[in-house]
Design an enzyme around this catalytic site. Structure first.
Site, PDB file in Angstrom:
ATOM      1  N   LYS A 116      41.085  -8.665  67.636  1.00 57.16           N
ATOM      2  CA  LYS A 116      40.498  -7.592  68.441  1.00 57.16           C
ATOM      3  C   LYS A 116      39.203  -7.035  67.877  1.00 57.16           C
ATOM      4  CE  LYS A 116      44.594  -6.185  70.889  1.00 57.16           C
ATOM      5  NZ  LYS A 116      45.276  -5.015  71.428  1.00 57.16           N
ATOM      6  N   LYS A 158      44.847   0.705  66.127  1.00 59.46           N
ATOM      7  CA  LYS A 158      45.268  -0.577  66.699  1.00 59.46           C
ATOM      8  C   LYS A 158      45.247  -1.683  65.665  1.00 59.46           C
ATOM      9  CE  LYS A 158      43.595  -0.130  71.438  1.00 59.46           C
ATOM     10  NZ  LYS A 158      42.744  -0.795  72.438  1.00 59.46           N
ATOM     11  N   HIS A 208      43.289   1.222  84.218  1.00 60.26           N
ATOM     12  CA  HIS A 208      43.122  -0.100  83.613  1.00 60.26           C
ATOM     13  C   HIS A 208      42.446  -0.991  84.659  1.00 60.26           C
ATOM     14  CE1 HIS A 208      44.453  -3.739  81.243  1.00 60.26           C
ATOM     15  NE2 HIS A 208      44.176  -4.261  82.419  1.00 60.26           N
ATOM     16  N   ARG A 291      42.953 -16.727  79.181  1.00 64.20           N
ATOM     17  CA  ARG A 291      43.935 -17.556  79.894  1.00 64.20           C
ATOM     18  C   ARG A 291      44.056 -17.050  81.320  1.00 64.20           C
ATOM     19  NH1 ARG A 291      47.615 -13.441  80.296  1.00 64.20           N
ATOM     20  NH2 ARG A 291      47.718 -12.129  78.442  1.00 64.20           N
TER      21      ARG A 291
END
Ligand code: ADP
Length: 449
Positions: A116, A158, A208, A291
Protein backbone atom coordinates in the site's frame (compact mmCIF):
# COMPACT_ATOMS: atom_id res chain seq x y z
CA UNK A 1 -5.05 -17.09 -29.90
CA UNK A 2 -5.72 -19.34 -26.92
CA UNK A 3 -7.33 -22.69 -27.58
CA UNK A 4 -7.63 -23.67 -23.95
CA UNK A 5 -7.48 -21.77 -20.68
CA UNK A 6 -7.48 -22.91 -17.08
CA UNK A 7 -9.52 -21.17 -14.40
CA UNK A 8 -7.74 -21.14 -11.05
CA UNK A 9 -10.88 -20.49 -9.05
CA UNK A 10 -14.28 -21.85 -8.04
CA UNK A 11 -17.88 -20.72 -7.57
CA UNK A 12 -19.66 -18.04 -9.55
CA UNK A 13 -16.47 -16.39 -10.84
CA UNK A 14 -15.26 -19.67 -12.36
CA UNK A 15 -18.58 -19.92 -14.24
CA UNK A 16 -18.23 -16.30 -15.31
CA UNK A 17 -14.88 -17.04 -16.96
CA UNK A 18 -16.02 -20.33 -18.51
CA UNK A 19 -18.94 -18.46 -20.12
CA UNK A 20 -16.70 -15.83 -21.70
CA UNK A 21 -14.27 -18.48 -22.94
CA UNK A 22 -17.05 -20.53 -24.48
CA UNK A 23 -18.44 -17.55 -26.37
CA UNK A 24 -14.93 -16.98 -27.75
CA UNK A 25 -14.57 -20.62 -28.84
CA UNK A 26 -11.93 -21.29 -26.18
CA UNK A 27 -11.97 -24.56 -24.22
CA UNK A 28 -11.95 -24.30 -20.43
CA UNK A 29 -10.31 -26.34 -17.71
CA UNK A 30 -11.72 -26.27 -14.18
CA UNK A 31 -9.58 -27.10 -11.17
CA UNK A 32 -11.15 -28.21 -7.93
CA UNK A 33 -10.49 -29.51 -4.45
CA UNK A 34 -11.89 -32.86 -3.31
CA UNK A 35 -14.64 -30.91 -1.49
CA UNK A 36 -15.72 -29.36 -4.80
CA UNK A 37 -16.03 -32.53 -6.90
CA UNK A 38 -19.78 -31.83 -7.32
CA UNK A 39 -19.43 -28.08 -7.85
CA UNK A 40 -21.04 -26.41 -10.85
CA UNK A 41 -17.77 -25.10 -12.31
CA UNK A 42 -16.54 -28.69 -12.54
CA UNK A 43 -19.67 -29.67 -14.47
CA UNK A 44 -19.69 -26.67 -16.73
CA UNK A 45 -16.05 -26.64 -17.86
CA UNK A 46 -14.86 -28.71 -20.80
CA UNK A 47 -12.39 -30.53 -18.55
CA UNK A 48 -11.85 -30.71 -14.82
CA UNK A 49 -8.92 -31.74 -12.71
CA UNK A 50 -8.62 -32.29 -8.96
CA UNK A 51 -5.75 -30.33 -7.42
CA UNK A 52 -5.90 -31.24 -3.76
CA UNK A 53 -7.75 -31.58 -0.47
CA UNK A 54 -10.48 -29.18 0.80
CA UNK A 55 -8.20 -26.61 2.47
CA UNK A 56 -7.55 -23.82 -0.06
CA UNK A 57 -3.88 -23.64 0.98
CA UNK A 58 -3.48 -27.18 -0.32
CA UNK A 59 -5.64 -26.76 -3.46
CA UNK A 60 -6.73 -23.40 -4.93
CA UNK A 61 -3.68 -21.64 -3.47
CA UNK A 62 -1.23 -24.39 -4.32
CA UNK A 63 0.89 -22.90 -7.10
CA UNK A 64 2.67 -26.15 -7.99
CA UNK A 65 -0.63 -28.06 -8.34
CA UNK A 66 -2.24 -25.34 -10.47
CA UNK A 67 0.76 -25.23 -12.80
CA UNK A 68 0.86 -29.03 -13.01
CA UNK A 69 -2.86 -29.00 -13.96
CA UNK A 70 -2.08 -26.56 -16.73
CA UNK A 71 0.73 -28.74 -18.05
CA UNK A 72 -1.30 -31.95 -17.88
CA UNK A 73 -4.25 -30.43 -19.76
CA UNK A 74 -2.25 -28.31 -22.19
CA UNK A 75 -3.92 -25.04 -21.17
CA UNK A 76 -2.01 -22.04 -22.52
CA UNK A 77 -3.24 -19.44 -20.08
CA UNK A 78 -4.70 -19.06 -16.59
CA UNK A 79 -7.52 -16.79 -15.49
CA UNK A 80 -7.28 -16.32 -11.72
CA UNK A 81 -10.75 -14.85 -11.03
CA UNK A 82 -10.66 -12.77 -7.83
CA UNK A 83 -9.23 -13.77 -4.44
CA UNK A 84 -7.00 -16.89 -4.24
CA UNK A 85 -3.96 -16.37 -6.55
CA UNK A 86 -5.29 -13.34 -8.42
CA UNK A 87 -2.95 -10.83 -6.78
CA UNK A 88 -0.01 -13.10 -6.06
CA UNK A 89 3.06 -11.75 -7.83
CA UNK A 90 5.11 -14.90 -7.13
CA UNK A 91 2.47 -16.98 -8.88
CA UNK A 92 2.55 -14.73 -11.93
CA UNK A 93 6.34 -14.95 -11.94
CA UNK A 94 6.17 -18.74 -11.77
CA UNK A 95 3.79 -18.81 -14.76
CA UNK A 96 6.23 -16.72 -16.78
CA UNK A 97 8.94 -19.27 -16.02
CA UNK A 98 6.64 -22.04 -17.33
CA UNK A 99 5.58 -20.15 -20.46
CA UNK A 100 1.97 -19.97 -19.32
CA UNK A 101 0.15 -16.68 -19.94
CA UNK A 102 -1.42 -15.01 -16.91
CA UNK A 103 -4.71 -13.35 -17.82
CA UNK A 104 -4.07 -10.24 -15.78
CA UNK A 105 -1.36 -7.66 -15.09
CA UNK A 106 2.38 -8.20 -14.78
CA UNK A 107 4.03 -9.47 -11.60
CA UNK A 108 5.68 -6.06 -11.25
CA UNK A 109 2.37 -4.16 -11.25
CA UNK A 110 0.82 -6.62 -8.82
CA UNK A 111 3.81 -6.15 -6.53
CA UNK A 112 3.68 -2.34 -6.68
CA UNK A 113 -0.05 -2.15 -5.96
CA UNK A 114 0.00 -4.96 -3.38
CA UNK A 115 2.19 -2.90 -1.10
CA UNK A 116 0.00 0.00 0.00
CA UNK A 117 2.84 2.42 0.68
CA UNK A 118 4.47 1.82 -2.72
CA UNK A 119 1.05 1.99 -4.38
CA UNK A 120 0.30 5.34 -2.80
CA UNK A 121 3.71 6.77 -3.70
CA UNK A 122 3.32 5.55 -7.28
CA UNK A 123 -0.18 7.00 -7.63
CA UNK A 124 0.89 10.31 -6.13
CA UNK A 125 3.67 10.58 -8.72
CA UNK A 126 1.16 9.76 -11.46
CA UNK A 127 -1.05 12.67 -10.41
CA UNK A 128 -3.74 10.69 -8.58
CA UNK A 129 -5.10 12.49 -5.48
CA UNK A 130 -4.30 10.66 -2.21
CA UNK A 131 -5.45 10.80 1.43
CA UNK A 132 -3.19 13.12 3.45
CA UNK A 133 -0.87 11.04 5.60
CA UNK A 134 2.64 9.94 6.46
CA UNK A 135 5.31 9.91 3.76
CA UNK A 136 5.77 6.17 3.61
CA UNK A 137 6.17 3.83 6.58
CA UNK A 138 6.10 4.95 10.19
CA UNK A 139 8.90 3.04 11.99
CA UNK A 140 8.02 3.63 15.66
CA UNK A 141 5.48 5.01 18.08
CA UNK A 142 7.39 8.27 18.64
CA UNK A 143 7.28 9.04 14.90
CA UNK A 144 3.62 8.03 14.83
CA UNK A 145 2.85 10.63 17.51
CA UNK A 146 4.52 13.41 15.51
CA UNK A 147 2.88 12.38 12.21
CA UNK A 148 -0.60 12.04 13.76
CA UNK A 149 -0.34 15.43 15.45
CA UNK A 150 0.68 16.98 12.12
CA UNK A 151 -2.18 15.38 10.17
CA UNK A 152 -4.69 16.02 12.97
CA UNK A 153 -6.99 13.49 14.63
CA UNK A 154 -8.80 11.23 13.92
CA UNK A 155 -6.22 9.12 12.06
CA UNK A 156 -6.19 5.58 10.73
CA UNK A 157 -3.17 3.27 11.04
CA UNK A 158 -2.86 0.85 8.13
CA UNK A 159 -0.66 -2.18 7.56
CA UNK A 160 1.11 -1.75 4.23
CA UNK A 161 0.48 -5.41 3.39
CA UNK A 162 -3.13 -5.30 4.67
CA UNK A 163 -6.24 -6.33 2.80
CA UNK A 164 -9.85 -7.34 3.22
CA UNK A 165 -10.29 -4.70 5.90
CA UNK A 166 -7.66 -6.30 8.15
CA UNK A 167 -4.67 -4.49 9.61
CA UNK A 168 -6.51 -1.14 9.92
CA UNK A 169 -7.01 0.67 13.22
CA UNK A 170 -8.69 3.96 14.04
CA UNK A 171 -7.29 6.41 16.60
CA UNK A 172 -9.83 9.11 17.44
CA UNK A 173 -7.43 10.98 19.69
CA UNK A 174 -3.83 10.95 20.91
CA UNK A 175 -4.95 8.71 23.80
CA UNK A 176 -5.90 5.94 21.38
CA UNK A 177 -2.82 6.18 19.19
CA UNK A 178 -0.46 3.84 20.98
CA UNK A 179 -2.93 0.98 21.12
CA UNK A 180 -4.03 1.48 17.50
CA UNK A 181 -0.43 1.66 16.31
CA UNK A 182 0.63 -1.51 18.10
CA UNK A 183 -2.48 -3.50 17.11
CA UNK A 184 -2.23 -2.56 13.42
CA UNK A 185 1.43 -3.64 13.47
CA UNK A 186 0.65 -6.92 15.21
CA UNK A 187 -2.20 -7.68 12.79
CA UNK A 188 -0.01 -6.87 9.80
CA UNK A 189 2.64 -9.21 11.16
CA UNK A 190 0.35 -12.12 12.01
CA UNK A 191 -2.00 -11.93 9.00
CA UNK A 192 0.40 -10.78 6.27
CA UNK A 193 3.89 -11.39 7.64
CA UNK A 194 4.78 -7.69 7.46
CA UNK A 195 4.53 -5.24 10.36
CA UNK A 196 5.15 -2.05 8.40
CA UNK A 197 2.37 0.51 8.92
CA UNK A 198 1.53 4.00 7.72
CA UNK A 199 -0.85 6.70 8.89
CA UNK A 200 -3.68 8.48 7.11
CA UNK A 201 -6.21 11.13 7.95
CA UNK A 202 -9.45 9.37 8.88
CA UNK A 203 -12.34 10.63 6.80
CA UNK A 204 -15.60 10.90 8.72
CA UNK A 205 -18.32 10.53 6.11
CA UNK A 206 -16.85 9.52 2.76
CA UNK A 207 -18.39 7.44 0.02
CA UNK A 208 -16.43 4.56 -1.51
CA UNK A 209 -16.04 5.33 -5.20
CA UNK A 210 -13.92 3.12 -7.43
CA UNK A 211 -12.94 3.73 -11.03
CA UNK A 212 -12.77 0.78 -13.43
CA UNK A 213 -9.76 1.04 -15.72
CA UNK A 214 -8.55 -1.13 -18.55
CA UNK A 215 -5.20 -1.13 -20.35
CA UNK A 216 -3.65 -2.96 -23.30
CA UNK A 217 -0.14 -3.12 -21.84
CA UNK A 218 1.16 -0.90 -24.65
CA UNK A 219 0.44 2.50 -23.23
CA UNK A 220 -3.26 2.70 -24.11
CA UNK A 221 -5.92 2.75 -21.42
CA UNK A 222 -9.54 3.73 -20.87
CA UNK A 223 -11.80 4.18 -17.87
CA UNK A 224 -15.24 2.65 -17.54
CA UNK A 225 -16.64 5.19 -15.09
CA UNK A 226 -17.12 4.49 -11.40
CA UNK A 227 -18.96 2.20 -9.04
CA UNK A 228 -20.30 3.38 -5.71
CA UNK A 229 -19.69 0.65 -3.12
CA UNK A 230 -20.38 2.65 0.02
CA UNK A 231 -22.76 0.14 1.57
CA UNK A 232 -20.26 -1.94 3.53
CA UNK A 233 -20.19 -4.16 6.57
CA UNK A 234 -16.81 -4.53 8.28
CA UNK A 235 -15.18 -2.93 5.22
CA UNK A 236 -16.78 -5.59 2.98
CA UNK A 237 -19.03 -4.43 0.16
CA UNK A 238 -22.59 -5.74 0.13
CA UNK A 239 -24.39 -3.54 -2.42
CA UNK A 240 -22.75 -1.84 -5.42
CA UNK A 241 -24.03 0.40 -8.15
CA UNK A 242 -22.94 2.20 -11.31
CA UNK A 243 -22.87 4.99 -12.12
CA UNK A 244 -22.37 6.55 -8.67
CA UNK A 245 -25.43 8.53 -7.58
CA UNK A 246 -23.21 11.29 -6.15
CA UNK A 247 -20.99 11.73 -9.22
CA UNK A 248 -21.91 14.10 -12.05
CA UNK A 249 -20.74 13.80 -15.65
CA UNK A 250 -18.03 16.44 -15.34
CA UNK A 251 -16.57 14.89 -12.17
CA UNK A 252 -16.73 11.43 -13.77
CA UNK A 253 -14.84 12.57 -16.85
CA UNK A 254 -12.22 14.34 -14.74
CA UNK A 255 -11.40 11.51 -12.30
CA UNK A 256 -11.80 8.93 -15.07
CA UNK A 257 -9.17 10.65 -17.18
CA UNK A 258 -6.75 10.93 -14.25
CA UNK A 259 -7.09 7.17 -13.67
CA UNK A 260 -6.86 6.15 -17.33
CA UNK A 261 -3.79 8.36 -17.84
CA UNK A 262 -2.13 6.92 -14.72
CA UNK A 263 -2.46 3.31 -15.86
CA UNK A 264 -1.58 4.17 -19.48
CA UNK A 265 1.60 5.74 -18.14
CA UNK A 266 2.78 2.52 -16.52
CA UNK A 267 1.69 0.31 -19.49
CA UNK A 268 -0.84 -1.48 -17.34
CA UNK A 269 -2.48 -4.51 -18.95
CA UNK A 270 -5.99 -5.78 -18.30
CA UNK A 271 -8.66 -4.81 -15.80
CA UNK A 272 -7.92 -2.78 -12.70
CA UNK A 273 -9.79 -0.77 -10.12
CA UNK A 274 -8.59 2.43 -8.53
CA UNK A 275 -10.38 2.87 -5.23
CA UNK A 276 -11.12 6.24 -3.67
CA UNK A 277 -12.85 7.71 -0.70
CA UNK A 278 -14.97 10.65 -1.88
CA UNK A 279 -15.85 13.42 0.55
CA UNK A 280 -17.04 16.99 -0.05
CA UNK A 281 -16.40 16.73 -3.77
CA UNK A 282 -12.82 15.49 -3.36
CA UNK A 283 -11.28 12.14 -4.26
CA UNK A 284 -8.69 10.40 -2.07
CA UNK A 285 -6.90 7.31 -3.42
CA UNK A 286 -6.85 4.35 -1.03
CA UNK A 287 -5.72 1.38 -3.11
CA UNK A 288 -5.63 -0.25 -6.52
CA UNK A 289 -6.91 -3.77 -7.14
CA UNK A 290 -5.05 -5.42 -9.99
CA UNK A 291 -7.76 -7.88 -10.95
CA UNK A 292 -11.37 -8.30 -11.94
CA UNK A 293 -13.62 -7.25 -9.04
CA UNK A 294 -16.58 -9.13 -7.62
CA UNK A 295 -18.75 -6.15 -8.58
CA UNK A 296 -17.59 -5.88 -12.22
CA UNK A 297 -21.06 -6.85 -13.59
CA UNK A 298 -22.57 -3.44 -12.74
CA UNK A 299 -20.00 -1.84 -15.03
CA UNK A 300 -20.73 -4.43 -17.72
CA UNK A 301 -24.42 -3.59 -17.28
CA UNK A 302 -24.12 0.13 -18.01
CA UNK A 303 -21.57 -0.21 -20.83
CA UNK A 304 -22.73 -3.46 -22.42
CA UNK A 305 -19.17 -4.82 -22.62
CA UNK A 306 -17.78 -8.17 -21.48
CA UNK A 307 -14.78 -7.40 -19.26
CA UNK A 308 -13.60 -11.02 -19.06
CA UNK A 309 -13.63 -11.33 -22.85
CA UNK A 310 -11.62 -8.13 -22.98
CA UNK A 311 -9.12 -9.48 -20.41
CA UNK A 312 -8.62 -12.60 -22.52
CA UNK A 313 -8.27 -10.55 -25.72
CA UNK A 314 -5.51 -8.30 -24.40
CA UNK A 315 -3.73 -11.26 -22.79
CA UNK A 316 -3.59 -12.75 -26.31
CA UNK A 317 -1.85 -9.56 -27.43
CA UNK A 318 -4.85 -7.95 -29.15
CA UNK A 319 -5.76 -4.29 -28.86
CA UNK A 320 -8.81 -3.37 -26.77
CA UNK A 321 -12.08 -3.70 -28.66
CA UNK A 322 -13.28 -0.22 -27.58
CA UNK A 323 -11.96 3.32 -27.34
CA UNK A 324 -12.87 5.87 -24.68
CA UNK A 325 -15.41 7.45 -27.07
CA UNK A 326 -17.13 4.10 -27.64
CA UNK A 327 -17.84 3.83 -23.95
CA UNK A 328 -21.17 5.53 -23.28
CA UNK A 329 -23.21 4.90 -20.15
CA UNK A 330 -26.67 3.44 -20.59
CA UNK A 331 -28.97 3.45 -17.57
CA UNK A 332 -28.14 2.24 -14.09
CA UNK A 333 -27.04 -1.10 -12.63
CA UNK A 334 -27.07 -2.46 -9.07
CA UNK A 335 -25.56 -5.63 -7.60
CA UNK A 336 -26.29 -7.27 -4.26
CA UNK A 337 -24.03 -9.94 -2.81
CA UNK A 338 -25.95 -12.85 -1.36
CA UNK A 339 -24.06 -14.81 1.27
CA UNK A 340 -24.73 -18.11 3.01
CA UNK A 341 -24.91 -16.37 6.38
CA UNK A 342 -27.42 -16.24 9.18
CA UNK A 343 -28.69 -12.87 10.35
CA UNK A 344 -28.36 -10.95 12.60
CA UNK A 345 -24.76 -12.05 13.24
CA UNK A 346 -23.80 -12.98 9.68
CA UNK A 347 -22.55 -16.34 10.93
CA UNK A 348 -21.56 -18.72 8.08
CA UNK A 349 -24.32 -21.10 7.14
CA UNK A 350 -23.10 -23.79 4.75
CA UNK A 351 -25.31 -26.79 3.97
CA UNK A 352 -27.53 -28.48 1.43
CA UNK A 353 -29.63 -26.41 -0.98
CA UNK A 354 -33.05 -28.10 -1.11
CA UNK A 355 -34.42 -25.69 -3.72
CA UNK A 356 -32.86 -23.01 -5.89
CA UNK A 357 -34.63 -20.77 -8.36
CA UNK A 358 -32.90 -17.82 -10.02
CA UNK A 359 -34.92 -14.74 -10.91
CA UNK A 360 -35.22 -13.74 -14.56
CA UNK A 361 -36.86 -11.30 -16.90
CA UNK A 362 -35.71 -8.07 -18.50
CA UNK A 363 -32.56 -6.53 -17.03
CA UNK A 364 -31.88 -9.30 -14.50
CA UNK A 365 -28.63 -11.25 -14.23
CA UNK A 366 -27.91 -13.88 -11.61
CA UNK A 367 -24.29 -14.98 -11.31
CA UNK A 368 -24.32 -18.02 -9.06
CA UNK A 369 -22.94 -21.53 -8.97
CA UNK A 370 -25.85 -22.89 -6.90
CA UNK A 371 -28.20 -25.67 -7.98
CA UNK A 372 -30.90 -27.65 -6.23
CA UNK A 373 -29.30 -30.51 -4.30
CA UNK A 374 -25.89 -28.82 -4.08
CA UNK A 375 -24.13 -28.89 -0.71
CA UNK A 376 -22.21 -25.71 0.06
CA UNK A 377 -18.89 -26.81 1.60
CA UNK A 378 -17.78 -25.04 4.78
CA UNK A 379 -14.23 -24.33 3.61
CA UNK A 380 -14.59 -21.28 1.39
CA UNK A 381 -16.03 -17.80 1.07
CA UNK A 382 -19.72 -17.46 1.95
CA UNK A 383 -20.69 -15.64 -1.28
CA UNK A 384 -23.29 -17.81 -3.03
CA UNK A 385 -24.58 -15.47 -5.67
CA UNK A 386 -24.70 -12.00 -7.10
CA UNK A 387 -27.98 -10.58 -8.27
CA UNK A 388 -27.44 -7.80 -10.78
CA UNK A 389 -30.16 -5.64 -12.27
CA UNK A 390 -30.11 -3.03 -14.98
CA UNK A 391 -32.70 -0.32 -15.61
CA UNK A 392 -33.05 2.82 -17.70
CA UNK A 393 -32.44 4.84 -14.55
CA UNK A 394 -31.76 4.27 -10.85
CA UNK A 395 -35.43 4.21 -9.93
CA UNK A 396 -36.19 1.51 -12.47
CA UNK A 397 -33.15 -0.50 -11.35
CA UNK A 398 -34.33 -0.35 -7.72
CA UNK A 399 -37.85 -1.46 -8.63
CA UNK A 400 -36.40 -4.29 -10.70
CA UNK A 401 -34.12 -5.34 -7.86
CA UNK A 402 -37.07 -5.53 -5.48
CA UNK A 403 -39.04 -7.58 -7.98
CA UNK A 404 -36.11 -9.93 -8.69
CA UNK A 405 -35.30 -10.44 -5.00
CA UNK A 406 -38.89 -11.58 -4.56
CA UNK A 407 -38.42 -14.26 -7.21
CA UNK A 408 -35.16 -15.67 -5.84
CA UNK A 409 -35.54 -18.92 -3.94
CA UNK A 410 -32.70 -20.42 -1.89
CA UNK A 411 -34.09 -23.08 0.44
CA UNK A 412 -32.23 -25.26 2.93
CA UNK A 413 -29.84 -22.68 4.37
CA UNK A 414 -29.98 -19.16 5.78
CA UNK A 415 -28.89 -16.34 3.51
CA UNK A 416 -28.51 -12.56 3.64
CA UNK A 417 -31.52 -12.15 1.34
CA UNK A 418 -33.76 -10.62 4.08
CA UNK A 419 -31.21 -7.85 4.56
CA UNK A 420 -31.76 -6.60 1.00
CA UNK A 421 -35.55 -6.74 1.26
CA UNK A 422 -35.26 -4.48 4.32
CA UNK A 423 -32.64 -2.16 2.81
CA UNK A 424 -34.76 -1.45 -0.26
CA UNK A 425 -37.42 0.06 2.01
CA UNK A 426 -34.94 2.56 3.45
CA UNK A 427 -35.22 6.15 2.19
CA UNK A 428 -31.41 6.54 2.27
CA UNK A 429 -31.02 3.58 -0.08
CA UNK A 430 -33.89 4.75 -2.27
CA UNK A 431 -32.29 8.18 -2.69
CA UNK A 432 -28.67 6.93 -2.76
CA UNK A 433 -27.84 9.16 0.17
CA UNK A 434 -25.33 7.15 2.23
CA UNK A 435 -21.68 7.09 3.22
CA UNK A 436 -19.39 4.16 4.15
CA UNK A 437 -20.62 4.12 7.76
CA UNK A 438 -24.34 4.19 7.01
CA UNK A 439 -24.87 0.42 6.84
CA UNK A 440 -23.02 -0.35 10.08
CA UNK A 441 -25.18 2.16 11.93
CA UNK A 442 -28.33 0.80 10.27
CA UNK A 443 -27.41 -2.76 11.27
CA UNK A 444 -26.85 -1.70 14.86
CA UNK A 445 -30.25 -0.02 15.04
CA UNK A 446 -32.21 -2.58 13.07
CA UNK A 447 -30.52 -5.89 13.74
CA UNK A 448 -28.70 -5.09 16.95
CA UNK A 449 -25.41 -6.42 15.63
P1 ADP B 1 -8.45 -3.16 2.31
O1 ADP B 1 -7.29 -3.41 1.41
O2 ADP B 1 -8.31 -3.88 3.62
O3 ADP B 1 -9.77 -3.36 1.65
P2 ADP B 1 -8.67 -0.25 1.98
O4 ADP B 1 -7.50 0.63 2.10
O5 ADP B 1 -9.19 -0.52 0.61
O6 ADP B 1 -8.33 -1.64 2.74
O7 ADP B 1 -9.85 0.30 2.87
C1 ADP B 1 -11.04 -0.45 3.07
C2 ADP B 1 -12.11 0.39 3.67
O8 ADP B 1 -11.67 0.99 4.91
C3 ADP B 1 -12.55 1.57 2.83
O9 ADP B 1 -13.51 1.23 1.84
C4 ADP B 1 -13.12 2.48 3.90
O10 ADP B 1 -14.40 1.98 4.29
C5 ADP B 1 -12.18 2.31 5.07
N1 ADP B 1 -11.07 3.30 5.05
C6 ADP B 1 -9.85 3.11 4.49
N2 ADP B 1 -9.08 4.23 4.62
C7 ADP B 1 -9.82 5.14 5.28
C8 ADP B 1 -9.60 6.52 5.71
N3 ADP B 1 -8.44 7.16 5.48
N4 ADP B 1 -10.62 7.14 6.34
C9 ADP B 1 -11.79 6.51 6.57
N5 ADP B 1 -12.06 5.24 6.21
C10 ADP B 1 -11.10 4.54 5.56
Amino acid sequence: MFEKILIANRGEIALRVIRAAREMGIKSVAVHSTADADAMHVRMADEAICIGPPSSTDSYLNVASVIAACEVTGAQAIHPGYGFLSENANFVQALEDHDITFIGPTAEHIRIMGDKITAKETMKKLGVPCVPGSDGGVPDYETAQKVAADIGYPVIIKATAGGGGRGMKLAKSAKELENAFRTARAEGKSAFGNDEVYIEKYLGKPRHIEVQVFGDGKGNAVHLAERDCSLQRRHQKVFEEAPGPAIDAETRARIGKICADAVANINYIGAGTIEFLFEDGEFFFIEMNTRLQVEHPVTEGIFGVDLVREQIRVAEGNPMSFTQDDLQIHGHAIEVRINAEKLPNFSPCPGKITAFHAPGGLGVRMDSALYTGYSIPPYYDSLIGKLIVHGRDREEALARLKRALGELIVDGIDTTLPLFHALLDEPAVQTGNYDIHWLEKWLETNLGG
